[in-house]
Motif scaffolding. Sequence first.
Motif, PDB file in Angstrom:
ATOM      1  N   PRO A 256      -2.520 -18.010  14.074  1.00  0.00           N
ATOM      2  CA  PRO A 256      -2.434 -16.546  14.209  1.00  0.00           C
ATOM      3  C   PRO A 256      -1.776 -15.877  13.000  1.00  0.00           C
ATOM      4  N   ILE A 257      -2.479 -14.901  12.457  1.00  0.00           N
ATOM      5  CA  ILE A 257      -1.910 -14.020  11.440  1.00  0.00           C
ATOM      6  C   ILE A 257      -2.081 -12.612  12.000  1.00  0.00           C
ATOM      7  N   ARG A 258      -0.979 -11.954  12.215  1.00  0.00           N
ATOM      8  CA  ARG A 258      -1.045 -10.654  12.879  1.00  0.00           C
ATOM      9  C   ARG A 258      -1.089  -9.525  11.859  1.00  0.00           C
ATOM     10  N   PRO A 259      -1.661  -8.365  12.260  1.00  0.00           N
ATOM     11  CA  PRO A 259      -1.694  -7.222  11.333  1.00  0.00           C
ATOM     12  C   PRO A 259      -0.329  -6.882  10.758  1.00  0.00           C
ATOM     13  N   SER A 260       0.741  -7.093  11.538  1.00  0.00           N
ATOM     14  CA  SER A 260       2.081  -6.770  11.012  1.00  0.00           C
ATOM     15  C   SER A 260       2.472  -7.682   9.864  1.00  0.00           C
ATOM     16  N   GLN A 261       1.825  -8.860   9.736  1.00  0.00           N
ATOM     17  CA  GLN A 261       2.103  -9.740   8.595  1.00  0.00           C
ATOM     18  C   GLN A 261       1.268  -9.349   7.377  1.00  0.00           C
ATOM     19  N   ILE A 262       0.181  -8.646   7.639  1.00  0.00           N
ATOM     20  CA  ILE A 262      -0.746  -8.284   6.562  1.00  0.00           C
ATOM     21  C   ILE A 262      -0.427  -6.889   6.020  1.00  0.00           C
ATOM     22  N   ILE A 263      -0.193  -5.955   6.956  1.00  0.00           N
ATOM     23  CA  ILE A 263       0.081  -4.571   6.556  1.00  0.00           C
ATOM     24  C   ILE A 263       1.590  -4.409   6.435  1.00  0.00           C
ATOM     25  N   THR A 264       2.053  -4.457   5.201  1.00  0.00           N
ATOM     26  CA  THR A 264       3.491  -4.423   4.900  1.00  0.00           C
ATOM     27  C   THR A 264       3.744  -3.328   3.861  1.00  0.00           C
ATOM     28  N   ALA A 265       5.006  -3.074   3.580  1.00  0.00           N
ATOM     29  CA  ALA A 265       5.323  -2.064   2.561  1.00  0.00           C
ATOM     30  C   ALA A 265       4.638  -2.415   1.236  1.00  0.00           C
ATOM     31  N   ALA A 266       4.581  -3.706   0.914  1.00  0.00           N
ATOM     32  CA  ALA A 266       3.977  -4.108  -0.364  1.00  0.00           C
ATOM     33  C   ALA A 266       2.465  -3.904  -0.356  1.00  0.00           C
ATOM     34  N   SER A 267       1.794  -4.303   0.722  1.00  0.00           N
ATOM     35  CA  SER A 267       0.324  -4.137   0.739  1.00  0.00           C
ATOM     36  C   SER A 267      -0.047  -2.661   0.832  1.00  0.00           C
ATOM     37  N   ILE A 268       0.821  -1.865   1.485  1.00  0.00           N
ATOM     38  CA  ILE A 268       0.561  -0.414   1.552  1.00  0.00           C
ATOM     39  C   ILE A 268       0.694   0.206   0.161  1.00  0.00           C
ATOM     40  N   GLU A 269       1.690  -0.226  -0.607  1.00  0.00           N
ATOM     41  CA  GLU A 269       1.813   0.313  -1.975  1.00  0.00           C
ATOM     42  C   GLU A 269       0.604  -0.113  -2.815  1.00  0.00           C
ATOM     43  N   ASN A 270       0.148  -1.348  -2.620  1.00  0.00           N
ATOM     44  CA  ASN A 270      -1.088  -1.770  -3.312  1.00  0.00           C
ATOM     45  C   ASN A 270      -2.253  -0.846  -2.953  1.00  0.00           C
ATOM     46  N   ALA A 271      -2.355  -0.513  -1.671  1.00  0.00           N
ATOM     47  CA  ALA A 271      -3.465   0.352  -1.228  1.00  0.00           C
ATOM     48  C   ALA A 271      -3.358   1.740  -1.864  1.00  0.00           C
ATOM     49  N   LEU A 272      -2.119   2.247  -2.011  1.00  0.00           N
ATOM     50  CA  LEU A 272      -1.945   3.543  -2.683  1.00  0.00           C
ATOM     51  C   LEU A 272      -2.412   3.462  -4.132  1.00  0.00           C
ATOM     52  N   ARG A 273      -2.043   2.372  -4.812  1.00  0.00           N
ATOM     53  CA  ARG A 273      -2.491   2.172  -6.198  1.00  0.00           C
ATOM     54  C   ARG A 273      -4.016   2.180  -6.270  1.00  0.00           C
TER      55      ARG A 273
END
Length: 572
Positions: A256-273
């Motif tokens: 199990p890999i949950r969305p909370s492990q994938i969607i993090t402050a770091a991945s959100i900043e990547n998405a903003l970039r």
Amino acid sequence: MTQTPPKRGAAAKQGLARNTANYGDPDFALYLRRSFAKSMGYSQAMLDRPVVGIVDTGSAYNNCHRTMPELIEAVKRGVLAAGGLPMPFPTISLCEPSLFPTSMHYRNLAALDTEAMLTAQPMDAAVLVGGCDKTVPAQLMAAVSADIPAVQLVTGPMLATPFQGERLSACTDCRRYWAAYRAGRVSNERIAEIEGRLATTAGTCGVMGTASTMACLAETLGMVPLGHGSIPAVHADRLRAAEDAGALAVRLIANPIRPSQIITAASIENALRVLLALGGSTNALIHLTAIAGRRGVRIDLRTLNELSDSTPVLVDLKPTGEGYMEDFHAAGGMPALLWELRDLLHLDPIDVTGVSLEQRLVEPAFVDRRYIRARAEPVSPVGGIVALFGSLAPRGAILKRSAATPSLFETEARVMVFDGLADLADRIDDPELDVTADDILLLKNAGSLTPAGMPEAGYLPIPSKLARAGVKDMVRMSDCRMSGTAFGTIVLHITPEAAAGGPLGLVETGDRIRLSVKDRSLDLLVPQAELDRRRARWSPPAKPPRGWDRLIADQVLQADEGCDLAVLRAGG
Ligand code: FES
């Protein structure tokens, strides 16, 4: 056919044994559930398998999801082959042009519906199938809140249509032709002919609009496997991606890999970039803010400005360039773009496969530089979106500078105010309207708290008398949104909105406003004493008496908080 008695206690709590209904007797609840499931003809062996729920957003009202039946079949194939039991189920489907007052009014309802069904029904993992603008953010918001292992599958973009020496696709070309029609440069016959050529295949809008931007951001976040977001809707690879999503969901059950492990402050900043490097849709900023809010991560518009100043626009597609999504995919898609941006990204975030971004990125063998530029030759050295602050927008507003006219970036001018959508429709084409090309057009009372529901009306039409005189752009501003497929010098999401008591509600025709992209500022040039007098006369709009509209009026947050319902964010 052998009958296997239900396992008492359902100790594993897997598959159908999850979330049994409350009858006060869990064993009976499971017994009842299995007996009813058997009425659908499943064998015991099938019912013993782990369950993958498949969110089906097919609808006769949603052209962008026209391929949903074959996508669902392909996902089921992948689930079955990997040893799971596929269970498709319907949720609300939102198609941009099909909804009144606007699809945005229902994004949170779709998120709530999806979250409720992900958590209430028995499933061990899920595949979220969506595509049109609001469905992908709604599904990602739901996945974060439900936090069950999930894979996002997008329907994919439509193909552009060759037509008389040019290519057409929804919906930048829709707007381009409609603006030319309003200006008298396109005939009634021609505009009717074009209507049948703008969207000719299944799939989402074929430009870097909101749907395409969200697909790319879902890929960046890691909820869509790398390389799958931009596959055209009608390509066979899209079905293989669907089959792969089903198999991946089954693998997520064992690991199990949950969305909370994938969607993090770091991945959100990547998405903003990536949003900035795409020259992507301004709507995606609201959606990403809402997704982050479900995770307890706040997107600060001042941080956005810092990222924007250090992120080049590398993707050259409509509405700002000439390419379409099929060109982006063939050019290398997100794997090529992320490779180009790698020194600006956090490389540790994992995706649904459990692999870090660093491990997923490989140097592409081929990149078509017409559509995905090298860092040394960007479309623009700075990002596509900037946030503005000032006395008109204390909590911020945004401007898509990559789709705007640079000569209008520093403007101080008289303002023509429209008091809502009805006022805009009544007066914008009035030949007597006292407006010049140097004025600012301002629309208020169209934000998320109003019955208008924050529509994509920020792309105010150029008054027809000016359009016919050849005016193609003016400074326009509002508390609503703009389609990701639109363009122009357009200030959006002014926060707080007029209906929330923001200064925007106090602006009157004849006032002066100063816009400075250089200073990131937006100011209303009216003395405070006069604003105080106007505020004393102002009163908030009456709330709708009941239903979803009332829940929105009581709960919806402002644009800088993603327009989510307060009660749905992390921590409530
Ligand atoms: Fe669905 Fe544009 S209308 S993506």
